[in-house]
Structures are given as C-alpha cells and as structure tokens.
Design a protein around this motif. Sequence first.
Motif, PDB file in Angstrom:
ATOM      1  N   VAL A  99      35.380 -53.644 -24.288  1.00 19.29           N
ATOM      2  CA  VAL A  99      36.288 -53.731 -23.140  1.00 19.29           C
ATOM      3  C   VAL A  99      38.232 -54.420 -24.395  1.00 19.29           C
ATOM      4  O   VAL A  99      38.056 -54.635 -25.462  1.00 19.29           O
ATOM      5  CB  VAL A  99      36.157 -55.911 -22.860  1.00 19.29           C
ATOM      6  N   GLU A 100      38.725 -53.580 -23.566  1.00 20.23           N
ATOM      7  CA  GLU A 100      40.200 -53.591 -24.042  1.00 20.23           C
ATOM      8  C   GLU A 100      41.157 -54.166 -22.996  1.00 20.23           C
ATOM      9  O   GLU A 100      41.555 -53.941 -22.282  1.00 20.23           O
ATOM     10  CB  GLU A 100      40.405 -52.323 -24.975  1.00 20.23           C
ATOM     11  N   PHE A 101      41.600 -55.738 -23.273  1.00 26.11           N
ATOM     12  CA  PHE A 101      42.629 -56.252 -22.979  1.00 26.11           C
ATOM     13  C   PHE A 101      44.474 -54.995 -23.040  1.00 26.11           C
ATOM     14  O   PHE A 101      44.729 -55.584 -24.257  1.00 26.11           O
ATOM     15  CB  PHE A 101      43.251 -57.358 -23.095  1.00 26.11           C
ATOM     16  N   PHE A 102      45.035 -54.842 -21.969  1.00 28.14           N
ATOM     17  CA  PHE A 102      46.190 -53.905 -22.525  1.00 28.14           C
ATOM     18  C   PHE A 102      47.268 -53.918 -21.593  1.00 28.14           C
ATOM     19  O   PHE A 102      46.801 -55.160 -20.719  1.00 28.14           O
ATOM     20  CB  PHE A 102      46.072 -52.872 -22.843  1.00 28.14           C
ATOM     21  N   ASP A 103      48.203 -54.181 -22.277  1.00 27.26           N
ATOM     22  CA  ASP A 103      49.980 -53.785 -21.106  1.00 27.26           C
ATOM     23  C   ASP A 103      50.250 -52.697 -21.492  1.00 27.26           C
ATOM     24  O   ASP A 103      50.669 -52.476 -22.337  1.00 27.26           O
ATOM     25  CB  ASP A 103      50.897 -54.964 -22.149  1.00 27.26           C
ATOM     26  N   LYS A 131      41.006 -53.667 -18.919  1.00 23.68           N
ATOM     27  CA  LYS A 131      41.286 -54.558 -18.519  1.00 23.68           C
ATOM     28  C   LYS A 131      42.872 -54.467 -18.782  1.00 23.68           C
ATOM     29  O   LYS A 131      43.358 -55.370 -19.853  1.00 23.68           O
ATOM     30  CB  LYS A 131      40.246 -56.238 -19.368  1.00 23.68           C
ATOM     31  N   GLU A 132      43.067 -54.651 -17.520  1.00 20.28           N
ATOM     32  CA  GLU A 132      44.479 -54.689 -17.170  1.00 20.28           C
ATOM     33  C   GLU A 132      45.352 -56.074 -17.758  1.00 20.28           C
ATOM     34  O   GLU A 132      44.892 -57.586 -16.735  1.00 20.28           O
ATOM     35  CB  GLU A 132      45.022 -53.970 -15.783  1.00 20.28           C
ATOM     36  N   GLN A 206      42.536 -63.606 -13.115  1.00 13.76           N
ATOM     37  CA  GLN A 206      41.634 -63.616 -14.196  1.00 13.76           C
ATOM     38  C   GLN A 206      41.450 -63.022 -15.466  1.00 13.76           C
ATOM     39  O   GLN A 206      40.818 -64.062 -16.605  1.00 13.76           O
ATOM     40  CB  GLN A 206      40.661 -62.927 -13.428  1.00 13.76           C
ATOM     41  N   ALA A 207      42.398 -62.660 -15.533  1.00 19.26           N
ATOM     42  CA  ALA A 207      42.416 -61.728 -17.121  1.00 19.26           C
ATOM     43  C   ALA A 207      42.812 -62.796 -17.920  1.00 19.26           C
ATOM     44  O   ALA A 207      42.776 -63.274 -19.008  1.00 19.26           O
ATOM     45  CB  ALA A 207      43.258 -60.840 -16.725  1.00 19.26           C
ATOM     46  N   TYR A 208      44.370 -63.359 -17.318  1.00 18.23           N
ATOM     47  CA  TYR A 208      44.889 -64.423 -18.143  1.00 18.23           C
ATOM     48  C   TYR A 208      43.585 -66.050 -18.244  1.00 18.23           C
ATOM     49  O   TYR A 208      43.919 -66.492 -19.234  1.00 18.23           O
ATOM     50  CB  TYR A 208      45.971 -64.904 -17.291  1.00 18.23           C
TER      51      TYR A 208
END
Length: 253
Positions: A99-103, A131-132, A206-208
């Motif tokens: 899973v990658e959290f990215f911007d 994961k945006e 949710q991501a935050y």
Amino acid sequence: MSRLFKTFAAGTFLSLALSAAGPALALDESQKKEMGAFIREYLIQNPEVMIEVQNALEAKQQAQRADQSTKAVATYKDEIFSSPTDVVLGNPEGDVTVVEFFDYNCGYCKRAMGDMDEILKKDTKVRFVLKEFPILGPDSMAAHKVANAVRLVAPDKYAEFHRELLVGQEHASEATAISVASDLGVDEAAIRKSMQEQPNDDIVRQAYQLANAIGITGTPTYVVGDEAVFGAVGLDQIEEKVGNVRSCGKASC
C-alpha cells in the motif's frame, strides 16, 4: 554543541544525579553549584557523550514509532488493505499487498513511481494499492478530487492518468488533472459532474485518520505486511519486505 544545549544537558544530568541520590542526600546551594560545574566540565571534555545520548533518544523514538505503526496496521487492516475506494494495480489476487500513501505533488512520490513500475514488472504476484493522501496544499486536494472522479467515471483510464499526472506534470492541480484526463479521452463534463455528486471528502478523511493512527507525517509511506515503511526507501528495501512476508509472514523476519 551549543552552550545552551550544554547547559541544558548539565541541568539534566544534575537533576538525574540529585534524583538518584534521593532524600538521604540533601545538597546545599554551594554543593549543587559544585556538582553542576563538575558535570558541565565533564560534558565539555567529553561531548561525545551527548551524541550517544542523542543517538539513544532517536533510536528509542524510532522504536516507539515502529511499535505504534505496527499496532495501527493490525487494528485497521481492512481499511488499509481492502478499502473499496482504493485503486489496485498489479495482481488483484496477489499474495502480498503493498500500500502506498501518496500525494500528486510529492517530489519523492514522483521519483518512487519507478520503484512501483519495477515491482509490478518483475513480480506478478504483488498486489499494489494506491492510497490517495493529499497533504501538500489546496492544489493537491483539488488534483485528488479529479483523480477520484476519473476512478469512478473511467476506471480503465485511471492507471494511465495516475502515471501521467504524477510524473508527467511539474505541478498537479485541478486544471492539470482535468487536462490529463481529457487528453486520455475522459469527458470533462462527466468528471465535473462526478466531483459534484460524489466528492472524495470521506475517502480523504479516512486516509487522514489512518495516517494519524499509523504515525504517517509525509509521503510516500508504504505499508507491507505488518509494517509501515516511511519515505522513498527504494526498490531493494520494498522487495526485501515483500520477500519477508512470503517467507515468514512478517515484513521483518
């Protein structure tokens, strides 16, 4: 080492010394000054002690952060790995998920795109989840709103859209995101309608919440197996974590 830091360190050592001495040893003011002067002189003559203290503190903080993230990954496993609103690349039935959290405006994420491409090219059993996580200002938030609309309106175009917006644009915004989507043949009116009717507010929220629980403060951050991997650590480390999950069920065997 600054004088202020030395003074602080001396005070810290003095406090510890006095605390260790306990009530049986009550020092008067002159004795306290003498002990403080001794500790200060020792630190000046042996500044490497404070480097050791700083290294020990950083190691302790890293261990605490790792423990927090591991517990959070276990608690929020479904939300992290199986959210229906996340885009899955690679093998949907893969045996290991990354899973990658990215911007979209994260420079490190742009450079890390090659790592993801290489993993998916070399390992057909990896399931890769995007994961945006827009954290770099209003333009990032707007770009991710467009991305969510593309996911809903033209899911078959999302992977290409993602790659072009992340690495093909110097700066991501609503305008550049819509331009990229339009160039790929996605109808702008449909995108704007989706943005209005199905905004990504809950997805971002949710991501935050997940990021806060895991201890994520920047992008990219990966989750592999039972661990969070902070930063653009490179292909080798991610592949190592994937291999560990396969061999022992954990990211670190």
